[in-house]
Write an enzyme that holds these catalytic residues in place. Structure first.
Site, PDB file in Angstrom:
ATOM      1  N   ALA A  63      37.707  26.514  44.509  1.00 35.66           N
ATOM      2  CA  ALA A  63      38.318  27.652  43.816  1.00 35.66           C
ATOM      3  C   ALA A  63      38.995  28.560  44.836  1.00 35.66           C
ATOM      4  O   ALA A  63      38.628  28.568  46.014  1.00 35.66           O
ATOM      5  CB  ALA A  63      37.233  28.419  43.069  1.00 35.66           C
ATOM      6  N   GLY A 104      34.823  23.785  44.145  1.00 37.80           N
ATOM      7  CA  GLY A 104      35.533  23.389  42.928  1.00 37.80           C
ATOM      8  C   GLY A 104      36.285  22.082  43.083  1.00 37.80           C
ATOM      9  O   GLY A 104      36.487  21.370  42.100  1.00 37.80           O
ATOM     10  N   GLU A 107      33.772  19.556  42.458  1.00 34.52           N
ATOM     11  CA  GLU A 107      33.417  19.600  41.031  1.00 34.52           C
ATOM     12  C   GLU A 107      34.494  18.935  40.174  1.00 34.52           C
ATOM     13  O   GLU A 107      34.193  18.252  39.196  1.00 34.52           O
ATOM     14  CB  GLU A 107      33.206  21.056  40.597  1.00 34.52           C
ATOM     15  CG  GLU A 107      31.951  21.658  41.230  1.00 34.52           C
ATOM     16  CD  GLU A 107      31.802  23.142  40.932  1.00 34.52           C
ATOM     17  OE1 GLU A 107      32.710  23.918  41.328  1.00 34.52           O
ATOM     18  OE2 GLU A 107      30.808  23.534  40.311  1.00 34.52           O
ATOM     19  N   GLU A 127      29.277  26.603  48.006  1.00 35.68           N
ATOM     20  CA  GLU A 127      29.251  27.904  47.322  1.00 35.68           C
ATOM     21  C   GLU A 127      28.108  28.787  47.789  1.00 35.68           C
ATOM     22  O   GLU A 127      28.232  30.009  47.871  1.00 35.68           O
ATOM     23  CB  GLU A 127      29.158  27.698  45.800  1.00 35.68           C
ATOM     24  CG  GLU A 127      30.464  27.266  45.145  1.00 35.68           C
ATOM     25  CD  GLU A 127      30.710  25.769  45.171  1.00 35.68           C
ATOM     26  OE1 GLU A 127      30.042  25.061  45.966  1.00 35.68           O
ATOM     27  OE2 GLU A 127      31.570  25.293  44.414  1.00 35.68           O
TER      28      GLU A 127
END
Ligand code: 3H9
Length: 701
Positions: A63, A104, A107, A127
């Site tokens: 992200a 992300g 993910e 994270e």
């Protein structure tokens, strides 16, 4: 503006390439671009399957962290929504990963129906290092493909694993070796999946790896216990474990909701803000005034360290650990032998603890060449002087180095306090001279204070920054002043700790307040570890510091209480390292108060914390305003990496901004009125308090 994705058709497969340099962070523009490209692929009957890959250096770093402050990360399509679209796609989607797939990015790959990886790439969920849990299904999907124990290791440590390990564990379906074609391999796999019967396999439906964990009821509590020491004070590692536990105990959708909720709470927390601040602070520190990003650094292929004491030996180990050959010199054979024995012993202890193999130790030892022949360092790319803290001695050494070394060699001093300009002035090439202040133990501590002299060249600074990275350090450039930024601000802190003893506190109380705040050790236990005798000798050598300080430490020295090495210092030690309060020290402190005519009083924990840490912030404000550091986040890095300031508080200046600069100013004003010297609020602190400003928002220009 064009969307940061590329879309092309290869052999009946739609290939979507993330194209958002430098790290393909999943910003709103990129998420939108991927969604639209996916829709296009799904709507096109000539496309049977999809490949998702990354352009540039990597697949995807996750992200866009900058969006977390503004909340743009929640805007649709947010990452969980995008991954849902990928996973529920009726046409198979295959991830083709190279370089790095993090957060992300990992993910997103987990939402794909299969994963192909270039050998040597790294994949992980970091994270937790930002004070977060993975927030787009990582805690629910990773255990389903990798198994619960391995997923916990990845998620709770935040450390990436290699593609090879990910392949062995089931996270990567196919590895592509050097010379192989990553995208072509992914295209072939996508076509194979498209040709198979039924809808593409979804990670969310995989239950078999969770079953193993369901048979081990104590698994999660044991895991919590196992991280207690290293995760002390941090919220995120425990939140990660909670999320993985829910993956095992609850249906997928419930787990996803729990993870999302946990992520949002942490995103708004001070801890995560602090850890995100630390992430960007590290990157900011590489941007140095007057050093353009394209400055070409000098190659460092061979180093030399002058002095093989504790510091010199530690520095030599840093070079060897980084695979750089290094020569160490001493004036006498006995000192050289002692130094090499110390290095050998340090490595052997690491091997014994299982943290290094014997072969790796042998390889490191082979890179270190001890010698008495000063002239043999003539062809070194860098020389680091690490002799005793004495200006005359250092000047003599630099005069010799100037005559001996190549003109392009970097001449560095490891001084912790002396004037780098004065040292540089003894040479004909002050632009090649820089301070490289390592922290003790040099092979362990991550901070490297890079002291920029008035004439240090941009190229030498760029070289020092690049070297710090190679040595696994965090380099922070500072200007010349007495004791530089680190020790100068440390002194503001430890001076007050000493005064608190005279006024009524005891070392165990002060240390407890500081460790409860999150430091690994309090100032007195640190004093015992570093050596009461070492501090004493520095004070003797440099003369009494400006203004009064508590001389209880000097008295301890006179009593032969040197710290851990004599099993007695501020505390006593039975096992060599656990501090135990000592009535003899209590008596000494009480007597000192009496001699000074101070009536001892009850001092609250709050006052102890403020008296120790606010003067440090205050000194940081002076250091900042004088331009010794370029930005307040540099001060934060110094304390995070040099002195163990808790990372989840972001560093002293960031913490001050959270507390409110006006509050720190008011408290300092009160301290100054009560105790006078050393506690006068810094002009910058006062100004920011009155203007409602922050250290983070302040800049000199
Ligand atoms: C996440 O994914 C949350 C999800 O679970 C849920 C969401 C709902 N965002 O480090 P570098 C910048 S959280 C924004 O020097 P390297 C960086 O600041 C994210 N910016 O390169 C720098 O900018 P500048 C989880 C980012 O090659 C530039 O890119 N992911 C991001 O030495 C180059 O960076 C992580 O925690 C980002 N995600 O190392 C991974 N990443 O040039 C964070 C980098 O202006 N990233 N930037 O100074 C890294 O660990 C390293 O950047 C990486 C590359 C190893 C990838």
């Amino acid at each position: 503006m064009s969307a940061p994705v590329r879309f092309e058709r290869i052999d009946g497969v739609g290939v979507i390439t993330l194209d958002n340099p430098p790290v393909n962070a999943l910003s709103i523009a990129l998420r939108t671009g991927v969604r639209d490209a996916l829709s296009e692929a799904l709507a096109d009957d000539a496309i049977a399957a999809v490949v998702l890959t990354g352009g540039g250096r990597m697949f995807c770093a996750g992200a866009d962290i900058k969006e977390f402050d503004t909340g743009v990360s929640n805007e649709s399509p947010n990452l969980p929504e995008l991954i849902e679209l990928v996973e529920s796609s009726p046409k198979p989607v295959v991830a083709a990963m190279h370089g790095t797939a993090m957060g992300g990015g990992c993910e997103l790959a987990l939402g794909c129906h299969a994963r192909v990886a270039a050998a040597g790439m790294r994949i992980g969920l970091p994270e937790v290092t930002l004070g977060l849990v993975p927030g787009a299904g990582g805690t629910q999907r990773l255990p389903r493909v990798l198994g619960v124990q391995a997923a916990l290791d990845v998620i709770v440590s935040g450390r990436p694993i290699s593609a090879e390990n990910a392949h062995a564990g089931g996270l990567v379906d196919e590895l592509v070796g050097p010379g192989g074609d990553l995208v072509a391999t992914a295209v072939a796999m996508a076509k194979k999946l498209a040709a198979a019967d039924g809808p593409p396999p979804k990670t969310r439906d995989r239950e078999e790896r969770l079953e193993e964990a369901r048979q081990q009821p104590g698994l999660f509590n044991d895991y919590r216990k196992s991280i207690a020491r290293r995760a002390r004070g941090f919220e995120a590692p425990y939140a990660c474990i909670d999320c993985v536990e829910v993956a095992v105990t609850k249906p997928f959708e419930e787990g996803l909701a729990f993870e999302r909720d946990t992520f949002q709470k942490l995103r708004a927390s001070d801890q995560s803000k602090a850890q995100r601040h630390a992430f960007f602070a590290e990157r900011q520190a590489n941007k140095v005034r007057g050093v353009s990003p394209d400055t070409k650094e000098l190659p460092i292929r061979k180093g030399a360290v002058l002095g093989c004491g504790t510091m010199g030996g530690g520095i030599a180990m840093c070079f060897a650990n980084a695979g750089i050959p290094v020569t160490v010199t001493e004036g006498e054979q006995a000192a050289l032998d002692r130094g090499m024995k110390l290095i050998q012993g340090n490595y052997a202890a690491t091997v014994k603890k299982g943290r290094m193999s014997q072969e790796a130790m042998d390889a490191c030892m082979a890179l270190i060449t001890p010698t008495l022949d000063f002239d043999s360092i003539a062809d070194s790319d860098i020389v680091i002087e690490a002799v005793f803290e004495n200006m005359d001695l250092k000047k003599e050494i630099f005069t010799k180095l100037d005559a001996l070394c190549r003109p392009d060699a970097v001449l560095a001093t490891n001084t912790s306090s002396l004037d780098v300009n004065e040292i540089a002035a003894t040479t004909s090439r002050p632009e090649q001279v820089v301070g490289l202040h390592f922290f003790s133990p040099a092979n362990v501590m991550k901070l490297l204070e890079i002291v920029r002299g008035d004439r240090t060249s941009p190229q030498v600074l760029a070289t020092a920054l690049a070297l710090s990275k190679k040595l696994g350090k965090v380099g922070v450039v500072v200007g010349v002043c007495d004791s530089f930024a680190a020790n100068r601000s440390l002194y503001a802190y430890s001076r007050q700790a000493g005064f608190l003893l005279e006024e009524g506190a005891l070392p165990e109380q002060v240390d407890k307040v500081i460790t409860d705040f999150g430091f690994p050790m309090g100032p007195f236990a640190v004093g015992d570890l570093a050596g009461v005798d070492v501090g004493y000798k520095i004070r003797q050598h440099r003369g009494r510091p400006d203004g009064r300080y508590s001389d209880i430490a000097d008295k301890l020295y006179e009593m032969g209480r040197y710290g851990q090495k004599t099993a007695k210092g501020w505390f006593r030690y039975e096992d060599g390292r656990t501090p135990i309060p000592d009535p003899e020290v209590t008596e000494l402190i009480i007597q000192t108060s009496k001699d000074l005519g101070i009536e001892r009083r009850e001092i609250s924990d709050e006052e102890i914390l403020q008296r120790c840490l606010y003067p440090l912030i205050n000194e940081g404000a002076r250091i900042l305003e004088e331009g010794i550091v370029e930005r307040s986040s540099d001060m934060d890095l110094i304390w995070l990496y040099g002195y163990g300031f808790p990372r989840y508080r972001g560093g002293p200046m960031f913490w001050a901004d959270l507390l409110g600069v006006d509050h720190v100013y008011e408290v300092m004003k009160g301290f100054h009125e009560a105790h006078h010297d050393w506690l006068e609020p810094a002009p910058l602190l006062e100004r920011l308090a009155k203007e409602g400003g922050t250290f983070g928002g302040w800049s000199a220009t």
